[in-house]
Design a protein around this motif. Structure first.
Motif, PDB file in Angstrom:
ATOM      1  N   ASN A 249      37.091  42.943  23.175  1.00 38.88           N
ATOM      2  CA  ASN A 249      36.360  41.678  23.112  1.00 38.88           C
ATOM      3  C   ASN A 249      36.093  41.105  24.498  1.00 38.88           C
ATOM      4  O   ASN A 249      35.792  39.917  24.638  1.00 38.88           O
ATOM      5  N   GLU A 250      36.226  41.952  25.505  1.00 38.00           N
ATOM      6  CA  GLU A 250      35.928  41.531  26.874  1.00 38.00           C
ATOM      7  C   GLU A 250      34.943  42.516  27.505  1.00 38.00           C
ATOM      8  O   GLU A 250      34.719  43.610  27.000  1.00 38.00           O
ATOM      9  N   ALA A 251      34.367  42.070  28.599  1.00 40.18           N
ATOM     10  CA  ALA A 251      33.490  42.949  29.378  1.00 40.18           C
ATOM     11  C   ALA A 251      33.767  42.693  30.846  1.00 40.18           C
ATOM     12  O   ALA A 251      34.066  41.566  31.253  1.00 40.18           O
ATOM     13  N   GLU A 252      33.677  43.750  31.634  1.00 45.98           N
ATOM     14  CA  GLU A 252      33.882  43.632  33.080  1.00 45.98           C
ATOM     15  C   GLU A 252      32.534  43.743  33.783  1.00 45.98           C
ATOM     16  O   GLU A 252      31.782  44.680  33.563  1.00 45.98           O
ATOM     17  N   VAL A 253      32.253  42.751  34.610  1.00 40.17           N
ATOM     18  CA  VAL A 253      31.013  42.712  35.369  1.00 40.17           C
ATOM     19  C   VAL A 253      31.365  42.598  36.840  1.00 40.17           C
ATOM     20  O   VAL A 253      31.883  41.570  37.283  1.00 40.17           O
ATOM     21  N   ALA A 254      31.157  43.655  37.580  1.00 42.59           N
ATOM     22  CA  ALA A 254      31.476  43.681  39.014  1.00 42.59           C
ATOM     23  C   ALA A 254      32.916  43.234  39.266  1.00 42.59           C
ATOM     24  O   ALA A 254      33.192  42.467  40.186  1.00 42.59           O
ATOM     25  N   GLY A 255      33.831  43.702  38.424  1.00 36.96           N
ATOM     26  CA  GLY A 255      35.243  43.375  38.591  1.00 36.96           C
ATOM     27  C   GLY A 255      35.669  42.056  37.977  1.00 36.96           C
ATOM     28  O   GLY A 255      36.862  41.717  38.000  1.00 36.96           O
ATOM     29  N   ASP A 281      37.424  32.644  41.988  1.00 35.20           N
ATOM     30  CA  ASP A 281      37.277  33.874  41.220  1.00 35.20           C
ATOM     31  C   ASP A 281      35.927  33.848  40.519  1.00 35.20           C
ATOM     32  O   ASP A 281      35.502  32.818  39.987  1.00 35.20           O
ATOM     33  N   GLY A 282      35.247  34.964  40.528  1.00 33.94           N
ATOM     34  CA  GLY A 282      33.926  35.021  39.915  1.00 33.94           C
ATOM     35  C   GLY A 282      33.263  36.348  40.226  1.00 33.94           C
ATOM     36  O   GLY A 282      33.942  37.367  40.430  1.00 33.94           O
ATOM     37  N   LEU A 283      31.967  36.343  40.282  1.00 35.01           N
ATOM     38  CA  LEU A 283      31.204  37.527  40.648  1.00 35.01           C
ATOM     39  C   LEU A 283      31.146  37.595  42.170  1.00 35.01           C
ATOM     40  O   LEU A 283      30.446  36.815  42.810  1.00 35.01           O
ATOM     41  N   HIS A 284      31.920  38.511  42.729  1.00 33.65           N
ATOM     42  CA  HIS A 284      32.055  38.592  44.187  1.00 33.65           C
ATOM     43  C   HIS A 284      30.896  39.376  44.793  1.00 33.65           C
ATOM     44  O   HIS A 284      30.455  40.400  44.256  1.00 33.65           O
ATOM     45  N   GLY A 285      30.406  38.895  45.924  1.00 30.03           N
ATOM     46  CA  GLY A 285      29.338  39.595  46.599  1.00 30.03           C
ATOM     47  C   GLY A 285      29.136  39.075  48.006  1.00 30.03           C
ATOM     48  O   GLY A 285      29.881  38.217  48.495  1.00 30.03           O
ATOM     49  N   LYS A 286      28.114  39.590  48.651  1.00 32.47           N
ATOM     50  CA  LYS A 286      27.796  39.211  50.025  1.00 32.47           C
ATOM     51  C   LYS A 286      26.443  38.501  50.050  1.00 32.47           C
ATOM     52  O   LYS A 286      25.461  38.987  49.478  1.00 32.47           O
ATOM     53  N   VAL A 287      26.411  37.352  50.687  1.00 32.29           N
ATOM     54  CA  VAL A 287      25.183  36.566  50.760  1.00 32.29           C
ATOM     55  C   VAL A 287      24.160  37.293  51.622  1.00 32.29           C
ATOM     56  O   VAL A 287      24.439  37.657  52.766  1.00 32.29           O
ATOM     57  N   ARG A 288      22.980  37.499  51.070  1.00 32.77           N
ATOM     58  CA  ARG A 288      21.903  38.145  51.817  1.00 32.77           C
ATOM     59  C   ARG A 288      20.925  37.139  52.414  1.00 32.77           C
ATOM     60  O   ARG A 288      20.544  37.255  53.570  1.00 32.77           O
ATOM     61  N   VAL A 289      20.517  36.169  51.606  1.00 32.85           N
ATOM     62  CA  VAL A 289      19.514  35.198  52.055  1.00 32.85           C
ATOM     63  C   VAL A 289      19.870  33.819  51.521  1.00 32.85           C
ATOM     64  O   VAL A 289      20.309  33.695  50.374  1.00 32.85           O
ATOM     65  N   VAL A 290      19.671  32.794  52.346  1.00 30.92           N
ATOM     66  CA  VAL A 290      19.804  31.400  51.920  1.00 30.92           C
ATOM     67  C   VAL A 290      18.463  30.715  52.151  1.00 30.92           C
ATOM     68  O   VAL A 290      17.960  30.689  53.276  1.00 30.92           O
ATOM     69  N   GLU A 291      17.876  30.167  51.090  1.00 34.59           N
ATOM     70  CA  GLU A 291      16.560  29.524  51.181  1.00 34.59           C
ATOM     71  C   GLU A 291      16.674  28.037  50.843  1.00 34.59           C
ATOM     72  O   GLU A 291      16.875  27.686  49.683  1.00 34.59           O
ATOM     73  N   PRO A 292      16.578  27.147  51.825  1.00 38.19           N
ATOM     74  CA  PRO A 292      16.587  25.710  51.531  1.00 38.19           C
ATOM     75  C   PRO A 292      15.299  25.318  50.794  1.00 38.19           C
ATOM     76  O   PRO A 292      14.200  25.647  51.231  1.00 38.19           O
ATOM     77  N   LEU A 293      15.454  24.612  49.662  1.00 39.40           N
ATOM     78  CA  LEU A 293      14.298  24.254  48.844  1.00 39.40           C
ATOM     79  C   LEU A 293      14.213  22.753  48.578  1.00 39.40           C
ATOM     80  O   LEU A 293      13.732  22.326  47.528  1.00 39.40           O
ATOM     81  N   GLY A 294      14.669  21.962  49.531  1.00 40.18           N
ATOM     82  CA  GLY A 294      14.590  20.510  49.365  1.00 40.18           C
ATOM     83  C   GLY A 294      15.800  19.968  48.638  1.00 40.18           C
ATOM     84  O   GLY A 294      16.851  19.736  49.245  1.00 40.18           O
ATOM     85  N   PRO A 295      15.707  19.770  47.310  1.00 39.00           N
ATOM     86  CA  PRO A 295      16.851  19.194  46.581  1.00 39.00           C
ATOM     87  C   PRO A 295      18.015  20.152  46.385  1.00 39.00           C
ATOM     88  O   PRO A 295      19.100  19.747  45.975  1.00 39.00           O
TER      89      PRO A 295
END
Length: 351
Positions: A249-255, A281-295
């Motif tokens: 009843n569980e699933a593993e997504v990227a650990g 704890d969550g979906l671990h990854g590496k930030v590739r791009v940060v895009e400021p969009l105002g709010p």
């Protein structure tokens, strides 16, 4: 009553099938939007309802009366086209009056109906002007006023705002919704613009490959897409999809382990970009791009070779190249069959 019943409607152009056995009911006074990418069949379906295209099989009924064998003028409909179709040699008054004169309405009634429709569309000061003296937005208002003046049972609109600039489209969208609610006209509106569809519709029929894949209120289509296509088509940015390994009843997504629907078969996790928060704890990854969009800011993260987009508040401390964990908020995860793409269940994050 001007409900519309579309039953097993198919359309074939030679060996190509443009519509596959469409079944759809539009309620009296409902605002239905046909939404989909170019070539999905939405305009073909609209033209069949209008009588501008013959169907290959099936039935179309309006107000309990079968109309698919009738010419357009006998169906009780009016249509607004993408290119306005405003007559350049006529004044605004004459354009709006055109359909009424074709129906041989008295001049006194024509004046009354034209004035009422022009006032509704805020173009009454321009009744003596020609179309060349009008802006694109004003010409579109004339086209809508002309359609409303004949008091149709059904109003059909094919991408009516697509030629307007972004700001005018926003203004017209808000006005159009109020005007059509006031006129109590059953409306079918074709667009490829999901924001337009979400803001206008009582219900949205999402089309893909000549089929209706989901017909539901905008909030349902957004929150509970019927399949992977709808989830990926609706939303800007669209829903994220990540492969999952099922275990009971569980699933593993990227650990990261989450509660998942029981059963066999491979799964994919679906999560909206705005339904995630930075967490330990969550979906671990590496930030590739940060895009400021105002709010807010849009952050693209590499999670096990898959691109995950998250909409985060401006104060979120994320930088390109940094490690980050994104946790889905409870109740926002959606699951899809990996092979068919169909939605299978809704689940929150496991405790």
């Amino acid at each position: 009553m001007a409900d519309i019943v579309i039953k097993s409607v198919a359309k074939r152009f030679g060996s190509h099938t443009a519509l596959h056995d469409i079944d759809l009911t539009i309620k009296d006074q409902e605002f239905m939007v046909l939404l989909g990418a170019s070539g999905c069949g939405k305009t073909t379906l609209l033209r069949i309802i209008a009588g501008l295209e013959t169907l290959s099989s099936g039935e179309v009924s309006i107000g309990g009366r079968r109309v698919d064998h009738l010419p357009p003028r006998e169906r009780g409909i009016a249509m607004v086209f993408q290119n306005y179709a405003v007559f350049p040699h006529m004044t605004v008054f004459e354009n709006i009056a055109f359909g009424l004169r074709m129906k041989k309405v008295s001049e006194a009634d024509i004046k009354d109906k034209v004035t009422r429709a022009a006032t509704l569309m805020h173009i009454d000061p321009y009744l003596e002007r020609y179309s060349a003296q009008l802006s694109g937005g004003q010409r579109q208002r004339v086209a809508v006023a002309r359609a409303l003046a004949v008091e149709p049972s059904v109003l059909l609109m094919d991408e009516p705002l697509s030629n307007l600039d972004a700001l005018l489209r926003l203004e017209m969208r808000a006005e159009l919704k109020g005007i059509l609610a006031e006129s109590k006209t059953t409306t079918i509106y074709v667009t490829h613009d999901q924001v337009e569809a979400m803001s206008l519709a009582d219900r949205i029929s999402v089309m893909n490959g000549g089929r209706i894949v989901q017909a539901a209120p905008a909030t349902t289509v957004y929150a509970n897409p019927a399949d992977r296509f709808v989830g990926g088509f609706i939303g800007n940015p669209p829903m994220n999809f990540l492969p999952a390994k099922r275990s009971g009843n569980e699933a593993e997504v990227a650990g990261y382990r989450l509660a998942a629907p029981a059963g066999g078969g491979s799964l994919e996790l679906g999560i909206r970009p705005e339904d995630m928060d930075i967490a330990e704890d969550g979906l671990h990854g590496k930030v590739r791009v940060v895009e400021p969009l105002g709010p807010h800011k849009l952050v693209s993260v590499d999670v096990d070779g898959h691109l995950l987009r998250a909409v985060l508040p401006n104060e979120a401390d994320v930088k390109s190249g940094a490690a980050v964990a994104l946790a889905p908020r409870p109740g926002t995860v959606r699951w899809f069959e990996a092979e068919s793409g169909k939605a299978v269940a809704t689940s929150g994050v496991a405790a």
